[in-house]
Design a protein around this motif. Structure first.
Motif, short mmCIF file in Angstrom:
data_model
loop_
_atom_site.label_atom_id
_atom_site.label_comp_id
_atom_site.label_asym_id
_atom_site.label_seq_id
_atom_site.Cartn_x
_atom_site.Cartn_y
_atom_site.Cartn_z
N ARG A 364 45.22 52.65 17.74
CA ARG A 364 44.20 51.35 17.27
C ARG A 364 42.95 51.25 18.02
NH1 ARG A 364 45.96 45.00 16.62
NH2 ARG A 364 43.98 44.23 16.13
N ALA A 365 42.91 51.56 19.18
CA ALA A 365 42.06 51.62 20.11
C ALA A 365 40.98 52.88 19.83
CB ALA A 365 41.98 51.41 21.80
N GLY A 366 41.29 53.70 18.73
CA GLY A 366 40.66 54.84 18.66
C GLY A 366 40.83 56.28 19.63
N GLU A 367 41.75 55.99 20.64
CA GLU A 367 41.80 56.91 21.55
C GLU A 367 42.96 57.88 21.44
OE1 GLU A 367 41.95 55.00 25.56
OE2 GLU A 367 40.56 53.21 24.78
N ALA A 368 42.79 58.88 20.37
CA ALA A 368 43.83 59.75 20.11
C ALA A 368 44.24 60.52 21.11
CB ALA A 368 43.25 60.65 18.88
N ASP A 369 43.37 60.87 22.42
CA ASP A 369 43.80 61.53 23.33
C ASP A 369 44.97 60.97 24.17
OD1 ASP A 369 42.23 63.45 22.58
OD2 ASP A 369 40.57 63.29 24.08
N MET A 393 55.58 57.76 12.36
CA MET A 393 54.71 58.10 11.23
C MET A 393 53.12 57.95 11.49
SD MET A 393 56.15 59.14 8.22
CE MET A 393 54.89 58.51 6.83
N GLN A 394 53.08 56.49 12.21
CA GLN A 394 51.79 56.54 12.58
C GLN A 394 51.32 57.52 13.59
OE1 GLN A 394 51.22 52.66 14.86
NE2 GLN A 394 49.26 52.37 14.49
N MET A 395 52.18 57.91 14.28
CA MET A 395 51.50 59.16 15.17
C MET A 395 51.11 60.47 14.38
SD MET A 395 50.72 58.15 18.30
CE MET A 395 50.69 59.73 19.00
N GLY A 396 51.94 60.55 13.49
CA GLY A 396 51.74 61.85 12.32
C GLY A 396 50.50 61.81 11.76
N GLN A 397 50.00 60.59 11.27
CA GLN A 397 48.77 60.16 10.70
C GLN A 397 47.50 60.36 11.59
OE1 GLN A 397 49.45 56.35 9.03
NE2 GLN A 397 51.02 57.35 7.36
N ALA A 398 47.91 59.72 12.82
CA ALA A 398 46.80 59.77 13.62
C ALA A 398 46.36 61.23 14.21
CB ALA A 398 47.05 58.82 14.90
N LEU A 399 47.58 61.77 14.44
CA LEU A 399 47.36 63.21 15.23
C LEU A 399 46.91 64.10 14.38
CD1 LEU A 399 50.73 63.51 17.22
CD2 LEU A 399 48.23 63.04 18.15
N ASP A 400 47.20 64.30 12.75
CA ASP A 400 46.57 65.19 11.84
C ASP A 400 45.19 64.75 11.78
OD1 ASP A 400 46.80 67.04 9.90
OD2 ASP A 400 47.09 65.53 8.20
N GLY A 401 44.83 63.40 11.82
CA GLY A 401 43.34 62.97 11.23
C GLY A 401 42.47 63.51 12.58
#
Length: 477
Positions: A364-369, A393-401
């Motif tokens: 949510r904070a935009g901190e994918a790392d 699912m949320q992690m899958g979407q975020a990590l792919d993006g």
């Protein structure tokens, strides 16, 4: 009828105080107004019955507002018996006295109507009062009217308050209601019928939500032969569709008792304001200010809890951290310390809950790392299956993006590992298959798409999407 149930961004960084206060005020006011108007309605019916009876006995008298709209309305069941009509008197003074008495009855009826709270504090276009512009959103015509409006407010208002902050969202809500009422008047709203209800102001919040959370998927329910049907769709599809329907209704039936013009005016106002805030950079500053207000890096209680964990007193630290979590559920710092404490205490379930919450907060904070580091930590411990499917699912979407497709496939695989036993797992199969196809693993992608189509938990929409992808794979060979 299609009703929104929830959406994927229902979490906020702090309590939506302004939204809750608006909801509470509307409930209290409606409770008082409903009781008051029940009594006033009885008085009004008695006066109207008296006026109708007098006119039925003296049909030659002239009718003036508001009785001109009541006399002759045969469906009004207020007269038990219709008196025998009299002849007009030859004496002009007697006729004048009868007319004066009838006019006084009309004035009493009008005075009683004007005393209704919904008329006193609603917005009457012909009256053009400033007070009604502000107060009309807090009045409602019934409990269903109130509940439907406030449910829509809860779904979108909490997010806008969290994004813009209380100091901006509160005045925006009031301004949206004012603009909605003025547009209602401008586009021909019934001049003497009071406008009541929060829908115009809430439409403003919906318009702002469209700009701020356009890609958010909303879950809906509709009914077909009394059978509920659930589906999800993004805000950028459903909210413009809702606006188009309001415009259509406004053109076809502008005065059917629903303030479509107010809905359109409020919605457009919300889109404009949110657009200006976003493209001017003000929205980011407001969002950062909210984030800063909930940041607890310097909170001495977190430092104390951290020290307790370091000293091996994790149980004591966890008590303190639970209190902090209740106050600041979106604090990354608090969750990090909870993770440390639960690891030390060996509380596996709470440990995984902390992992899941932290991943969500980082995304949510935009901190994918940060989210990726935690995800890989859990994967290294071979505990991905212990994470909630929604988090995966949320992690899958975020990590792919974020450019980590292979990590994303691990997340999706953890969801559908058990042979697509849920609708969410079917979606994970399709998402996994799309990445596999993109990476050149055609046979793996084919197998995943096929598994998704064969799942008893799939839907026609997902089946069709998988079929399209399979045909695309065939064309690549």
């Amino acid at each position: 009828m299609i009703l929104p149930i929830t959406h994927e961004n229902m979490e906020a960084r702090r309590w939506p105080v302004v939204t809750l206060v608006i909801i509470a005020i509307c409930f209290v006011i409606h409770s008082v107004v409903a009781a008051t108007e029940r009594s006033q309605t009885r008085d009004l019916n008695a006066l109207v019955s008296q006026a109708l009876a007098y006119h039925a006995a003296h049909p030659y008298l002239k009718t003036r507002p508001p009785l001109d709209e009541i006399v002759g309305y045969r469906q009004l069941p207020l007269l038990a018996e219709k008196p025998r009509p009299e002849k007009a008197p030859d004496d002009e003074e007697a006729l004048a006295r009868q007319q004066q008495h009838f006019d006084e009855l009309g004035l009493s009826v009008q005075k009683t109507i004007d005393a209704f709270p919904t008329r006193r504090f609603g917005y009457v276009p012909a009256r053009g009062d400033v007070l009604g512009l502000v107060t009309h959103p807090f009045l409602h015509g019934g409990w269903l009217h109130l509940l439907f409006n406030l449910w829509f407010l809860w779904l979108c208002g909490c997010n806008m308050e969290d994004r813009w902050g209380r100091a901006v969202y509160g005045p925006f809500y009031v301004a949206a209601g004012v603009v909605a009422a003025l547009v209602h008047k401008l586009l021909g709203g019934s001049p003497n019928v009071p406008l009541i209800g929060a829908s115009g102001a809430i439409a403003g919040a919906l318009g702002a939500f469209l700009v701020a959370f356009a890609t958010t998927r909303i879950r809906f329910v509709t009914f077909l032969r009394l059978r509920p049907i659930f589906f999800t769709a993004p805000a950028y599809v459903m909210l413009p569709l809702w606006l188009a329907l309001q415009i259509t209704y406004l053109m076809l039936a502008p005065r059917n008792g629903v303030a479509y013009a107010a809905h359109v005016g409020g919605f457009v106002f919300g889109v404009v304001v949110a657009g200006v805030l976003r493209f001017s950079g003000v929205e980011k500053k407001l969002d950062d200010a909210v984030e800063q207000s909930v940041t607890t890096m310097q909170d001495p209680r977190i430092v104390e809890a951290s020290d307790l964990i370091t000293q091996g007193r994790a149980a004591e630290a966890l008590v303190l951290l639970d209190e902090l979590h209740a106050e600041m559920p979106s604090s990354i710092d608090v969750q990090l310390e909870i993770l440390r404490a639960t690891k030390m205490l060996g509380q596996r379930a709470r440990e995984m809950a902390a992992y899941a919450r932290l991943m969500q907060l980082y995304v949510r904070a935009g901190e994918a790392d940060g989210a990726l580091a935690l995800f890989r930590e859990v994967r290294a411990e071979k505990r991905l299956l212990e994470l909630p499917a929604a988090t995966l699912m949320q992690m899958g979407q975020a990590l792919d993006g974020a450019g980590f497709p292979r990590d994303a496939t691990d997340a999706y695989e953890a969801v559908h590992r058990n042979n697509a036993e849920t609708l969410l797992a079917v979606k994970a199969l399709i998402a996994h298959a799309k990445i596999a196809a993109r990476l050149g693993a055609i046979e793996e992608a084919r197998a995943l798409f096929t598994a998704a189509r064969e799942s008893p938990f799939s839907t026609k929409e997902l089946d069709d999407a998988a079929l399209v992808e399979l045909e695309a794979l065939d064309n690549r060979i």
